[in-house]
Scaffold this motif. Structure first.
Motif, PDB file in Angstrom:
ATOM      1  N   ASP A 136     -14.319  -8.566  15.662  1.00 52.94           N
ATOM      2  CA  ASP A 136     -15.438  -7.717  15.227  1.00 52.94           C
ATOM      3  C   ASP A 136     -15.268  -7.260  13.782  1.00 52.94           C
ATOM      4  O   ASP A 136     -16.060  -6.469  13.287  1.00 52.94           O
ATOM      5  CB  ASP A 136     -15.582  -6.494  16.146  1.00 52.94           C
ATOM      6  N   HIS A 137     -14.218  -7.744  13.120  1.00 57.48           N
ATOM      7  CA  HIS A 137     -14.016  -7.514  11.687  1.00 57.48           C
ATOM      8  C   HIS A 137     -13.783  -6.033  11.357  1.00 57.48           C
ATOM      9  O   HIS A 137     -13.871  -5.639  10.207  1.00 57.48           O
ATOM     10  CB  HIS A 137     -15.223  -8.039  10.891  1.00 57.48           C
ATOM     11  N   THR A 138     -13.548  -5.199  12.358  1.00 53.26           N
ATOM     12  CA  THR A 138     -13.369  -3.781  12.061  1.00 53.26           C
ATOM     13  C   THR A 138     -12.066  -3.224  12.606  1.00 53.26           C
ATOM     14  O   THR A 138     -11.501  -2.312  12.034  1.00 53.26           O
ATOM     15  CB  THR A 138     -14.532  -2.954  12.626  1.00 53.26           C
ATOM     16  N   HIS A 139     -11.567  -3.740  13.722  1.00 51.46           N
ATOM     17  CA  HIS A 139     -10.380  -3.187  14.333  1.00 51.46           C
ATOM     18  C   HIS A 139      -9.178  -4.106  14.110  1.00 51.46           C
ATOM     19  O   HIS A 139      -9.312  -5.329  14.016  1.00 51.46           O
ATOM     20  CB  HIS A 139     -10.603  -2.950  15.830  1.00 51.46           C
ATOM     21  N   CYS A 140      -8.005  -3.496  14.032  1.00 52.78           N
ATOM     22  CA  CYS A 140      -6.759  -4.257  13.863  1.00 52.78           C
ATOM     23  C   CYS A 140      -6.853  -5.218  12.686  1.00 52.78           C
ATOM     24  O   CYS A 140      -6.506  -6.392  12.798  1.00 52.78           O
ATOM     25  CB  CYS A 140      -6.428  -5.022  15.144  1.00 52.78           C
ATOM     26  N   TRP A 141      -7.317  -4.721  11.554  1.00 54.54           N
ATOM     27  CA  TRP A 141      -7.532  -5.585  10.399  1.00 54.54           C
ATOM     28  C   TRP A 141      -6.300  -5.703   9.510  1.00 54.54           C
ATOM     29  O   TRP A 141      -6.296  -6.465   8.553  1.00 54.54           O
ATOM     30  CB  TRP A 141      -8.724  -5.105   9.571  1.00 54.54           C
ATOM     31  N   TYR A 142      -5.233  -4.969   9.848  1.00 52.11           N
ATOM     32  CA  TYR A 142      -4.049  -5.022   8.996  1.00 52.11           C
ATOM     33  C   TYR A 142      -2.783  -4.827   9.821  1.00 52.11           C
ATOM     34  O   TYR A 142      -2.806  -4.301  10.941  1.00 52.11           O
ATOM     35  CB  TYR A 142      -4.110  -3.941   7.911  1.00 52.11           C
ATOM     36  N   ALA A 143      -1.678  -5.274   9.235  1.00 51.22           N
ATOM     37  CA  ALA A 143      -0.347  -4.995   9.776  1.00 51.22           C
ATOM     38  C   ALA A 143       0.533  -4.584   8.606  1.00 51.22           C
ATOM     39  O   ALA A 143       0.523  -5.245   7.557  1.00 51.22           O
ATOM     40  CB  ALA A 143       0.226  -6.228  10.470  1.00 51.22           C
ATOM     41  N   GLU A 144       1.236  -3.484   8.786  1.00 48.42           N
ATOM     42  CA  GLU A 144       2.089  -2.969   7.718  1.00 48.42           C
ATOM     43  C   GLU A 144       3.553  -3.305   7.982  1.00 48.42           C
ATOM     44  O   GLU A 144       4.017  -3.292   9.127  1.00 48.42           O
ATOM     45  CB  GLU A 144       1.949  -1.446   7.602  1.00 48.42           C
ATOM     46  N   GLY A 145       4.266  -3.596   6.921  1.00 47.64           N
ATOM     47  CA  GLY A 145       5.694  -3.805   7.029  1.00 47.64           C
ATOM     48  C   GLY A 145       6.440  -2.486   7.001  1.00 47.64           C
ATOM     49  O   GLY A 145       5.842  -1.404   6.921  1.00 47.64           O
ATOM     50  N   ALA A 146       7.757  -2.574   7.059  1.00 49.10           N
ATOM     51  CA  ALA A 146       8.587  -1.376   6.998  1.00 49.10           C
ATOM     52  C   ALA A 146       8.514  -0.764   5.595  1.00 49.10           C
ATOM     53  O   ALA A 146       8.245  -1.454   4.597  1.00 49.10           O
ATOM     54  CB  ALA A 146      10.028  -1.733   7.340  1.00 49.10           C
ATOM     55  N   GLY A 203       7.930   4.339  -5.331  1.00 50.90           N
ATOM     56  CA  GLY A 203       6.936   4.429  -4.274  1.00 50.90           C
ATOM     57  C   GLY A 203       7.556   4.071  -2.942  1.00 50.90           C
ATOM     58  O   GLY A 203       8.366   3.130  -2.862  1.00 50.90           O
ATOM     59  N   PHE A 204       7.217   4.828  -1.922  1.00 51.05           N
ATOM     60  CA  PHE A 204       7.596   4.465  -0.560  1.00 51.05           C
ATOM     61  C   PHE A 204       6.494   3.543  -0.059  1.00 51.05           C
ATOM     62  O   PHE A 204       5.502   3.971   0.532  1.00 51.05           O
ATOM     63  CB  PHE A 204       7.735   5.719   0.310  1.00 51.05           C
ATOM     64  N   ALA A 205       6.660   2.265  -0.346  1.00 56.46           N
ATOM     65  CA  ALA A 205       5.591   1.286  -0.199  1.00 56.46           C
ATOM     66  C   ALA A 205       5.780   0.447   1.056  1.00 56.46           C
ATOM     67  O   ALA A 205       6.899   0.245   1.533  1.00 56.46           O
ATOM     68  CB  ALA A 205       5.540   0.374  -1.416  1.00 56.46           C
ATOM     69  N   ARG A 206       4.661  -0.047   1.562  1.00 55.97           N
ATOM     70  CA  ARG A 206       4.666  -0.913   2.740  1.00 55.97           C
ATOM     71  C   ARG A 206       3.874  -2.180   2.434  1.00 55.97           C
ATOM     72  O   ARG A 206       2.745  -2.090   1.924  1.00 55.97           O
ATOM     73  CB  ARG A 206       4.054  -0.183   3.943  1.00 55.97           C
ATOM     74  N   SER A 207       4.467  -3.320   2.724  1.00 52.99           N
ATOM     75  CA  SER A 207       3.733  -4.568   2.544  1.00 52.99           C
ATOM     76  C   SER A 207       2.571  -4.615   3.528  1.00 52.99           C
ATOM     77  O   SER A 207       2.643  -4.053   4.625  1.00 52.99           O
ATOM     78  CB  SER A 207       4.645  -5.775   2.739  1.00 52.99           C
ATOM     79  N   THR A 241       0.837  -1.196   0.000  1.00 58.11           N
ATOM     80  CA  THR A 241       0.000   0.000   0.000  1.00 58.11           C
ATOM     81  C   THR A 241       0.875   1.250   0.000  1.00 58.11           C
ATOM     82  O   THR A 241       1.983   1.264   0.542  1.00 58.11           O
ATOM     83  CB  THR A 241      -0.947   0.056   1.216  1.00 58.11           C
ATOM     84  N   LEU A 242       0.331   2.280  -0.638  1.00 54.44           N
ATOM     85  CA  LEU A 242       0.951   3.593  -0.667  1.00 54.44           C
ATOM     86  C   LEU A 242      -0.151   4.632  -0.510  1.00 54.44           C
ATOM     87  O   LEU A 242      -1.314   4.368  -0.842  1.00 54.44           O
ATOM     88  CB  LEU A 242       1.665   3.867  -1.990  1.00 54.44           C
ATOM     89  N   GLN A 243       0.236   5.788  -0.034  1.00 53.98           N
ATOM     90  CA  GLN A 243      -0.633   6.943  -0.118  1.00 53.98           C
ATOM     91  C   GLN A 243      -0.130   7.827  -1.249  1.00 53.98           C
ATOM     92  O   GLN A 243       0.967   7.635  -1.784  1.00 53.98           O
ATOM     93  CB  GLN A 243      -0.672   7.695   1.210  1.00 53.98           C
ATOM     94  N   GLN A 244      -0.941   8.775  -1.620  1.00 53.25           N
ATOM     95  CA  GLN A 244      -0.585   9.650  -2.725  1.00 53.25           C
ATOM     96  C   GLN A 244       0.774  10.321  -2.494  1.00 53.25           C
ATOM     97  O   GLN A 244       1.578  10.464  -3.422  1.00 53.25           O
ATOM     98  CB  GLN A 244      -1.688  10.702  -2.870  1.00 53.25           C
ATOM     99  N   SER A 245       1.042  10.688  -1.261  1.00 51.27           N
ATOM    100  CA  SER A 245       2.295  11.368  -0.934  1.00 51.27           C
ATOM    101  C   SER A 245       3.505  10.445  -0.991  1.00 51.27           C
ATOM    102  O   SER A 245       4.642  10.907  -0.875  1.00 51.27           O
ATOM    103  CB  SER A 245       2.210  11.990   0.466  1.00 51.27           C
ATOM    104  N   ASP A 246       3.277   9.137  -1.175  1.00 55.55           N
ATOM    105  CA  ASP A 246       4.376   8.181  -1.243  1.00 55.55           C
ATOM    106  C   ASP A 246       4.935   8.017  -2.657  1.00 55.55           C
ATOM    107  O   ASP A 246       5.849   7.227  -2.870  1.00 55.55           O
ATOM    108  CB  ASP A 246       3.926   6.806  -0.729  1.00 55.55           C
TER     109      ASP A 246
END
Length: 318
Positions: free
Chosen positions: A63-73, A51-55, A36-41
């Motif tokens: 509850d399927h809504t919180h803590c749904w992802y983990a980003e890499g460096a 891109g300054f990208a993160r896995s 994933t990237l944001q526009q500023s990346d």
């Protein structure tokens, strides 16, 4: 495949509605790698678009809504090293968005596969694009001048006025000849004649829903999402309180989809959302079309699966 999604901040994504989320989850379920990237990346460095990208690792939570992802460096990755880059940043289409399309177009020149094509995104204002297909649209007028708008109102008696850069139903007005505020509405929307807007004849079929039809590589999903206005409202947008109801495509829906499906993919528009009220095309959404989850939840058709199927096919053919 290695897929890069350019998104709004992950913390702002509503995973019970967001189409990018289900696309990422579908891709991850097939063992594709997600970044994933944001526009500023996005950046240009050493003669490459990078891109300054993160896995991204998707996590199931109770509850399927919180803590749904983990980003890499953060990793510095040239965009042409991904199998596909999906531009899914929501509007507004402001100056920063425009700059992003220029960088992404340069990345295309360096071999990146960008969906949707950045040039196509620039060329296709989601409201203005409809005038290329006059046989499918309601009576319409595009102008910044008050007098033509007043004449259009006098002719049709009941019209919709909307800015060309809005989303989610923002700043859309229904105006009738009995409305005593018509002049101030026109002044406000056109900023005293300095901003171009669109007028369309009001379509009473909106009561049955503003239909969103998803085209994936030119092929329509078999169900539309009819966004039905809440009582007292003329906008069906879900963001404006509308209710989404999946329904099979009508004959007219299919005809419009078939005609545009022959043209849009050739211009780099891989995922498109057509908006149809009654029998009329009103918008062509090319930035971050949504509606996948609602259609899937109501019909069982795995729309994200159709998207990843088409993406796998196109990437393998490159």
């Amino acid at each position: 495949m290695r897929l890069a999604f350019i998104l709004d901040p992950l913390a702002n994504i509503k995973i019970d509605k967001d189409s990018s989320y289900v696309m990422m989850r579908e891709a991850a379920s097939r063992q594709h790698t997600i970044y994933t990237l944001q526009q500023s990346d996005l950046a240009w460095k050493n003669q490459q678009v990078i891109g300054f990208a993160r896995s991204l690792t998707l996590i199931n939570s109770p509850d399927h809504t919180h803590c749904w992802y983990a980003e890499g460096a953060t990793e510095v990755i040239p965009l042409n090293q991904f199998d596909a880059v999906l531009m899914r940043k929501d509007p507004p289409f402001d100056t920063e968005y425009l700059y992003s399309t220029y960088l992404l177009e340069q990345a295309e020149h360096q071999g990146a596969y960008v969906i949707n094509s950045p040039r196509a995104i620039r060329d296709y204002n989601e409201k203005l694009a409809t005038i290329e297909f006059p046989e499918f649209i309601p009576p319409s007028l595009i102008t910044s001048q008050a007098q033509p708008l007043l004449e259009f109102l006098a002719e049709h008696e009941d019209i919709i006025l909307k800015p060309l850069d809005g989303m989610g139903g923002a700043s859309i007005f229904r105006v009738q000849t009995t409305d005593h505020n018509i002049n101030v509405i026109i002044e406000t929307l056109t900023r005293y004649g300095t901003r171009t807007i669109m007028a369309q004849r009001f379509l009473p079929e909106i009561r049955d829903g503003d239909k969103r039809i998803l085209l994936i590589d030119g092929k329509p999903v078999g169900y539309a999402l009819a966004r039905i206005p809440k009582p007292g409202e003329t906008r069906g947008n879900l963001a404006a309180g509308g209710t989404g109801k999946a329904q099979p495509l009508s004959a007219r829906d299919s005809a419009i989809s078939k005609a545009l499906g022959k043209i849009l993919p050739k211009r780099g528009l891989f995922l498109v959302g057509l908006d149809i009220i009654g029998d009329y095309l009103t918008e062509i959404n090319v930035t971050s079309p949504t509606g996948m989850q609602e259609i899937t939840n109501q019909t069982g058709v795995n729309v994200a699966g159709l998207m990843i199927d088409a993406l796998e096919k196109n990437c393998s053919a490159r």
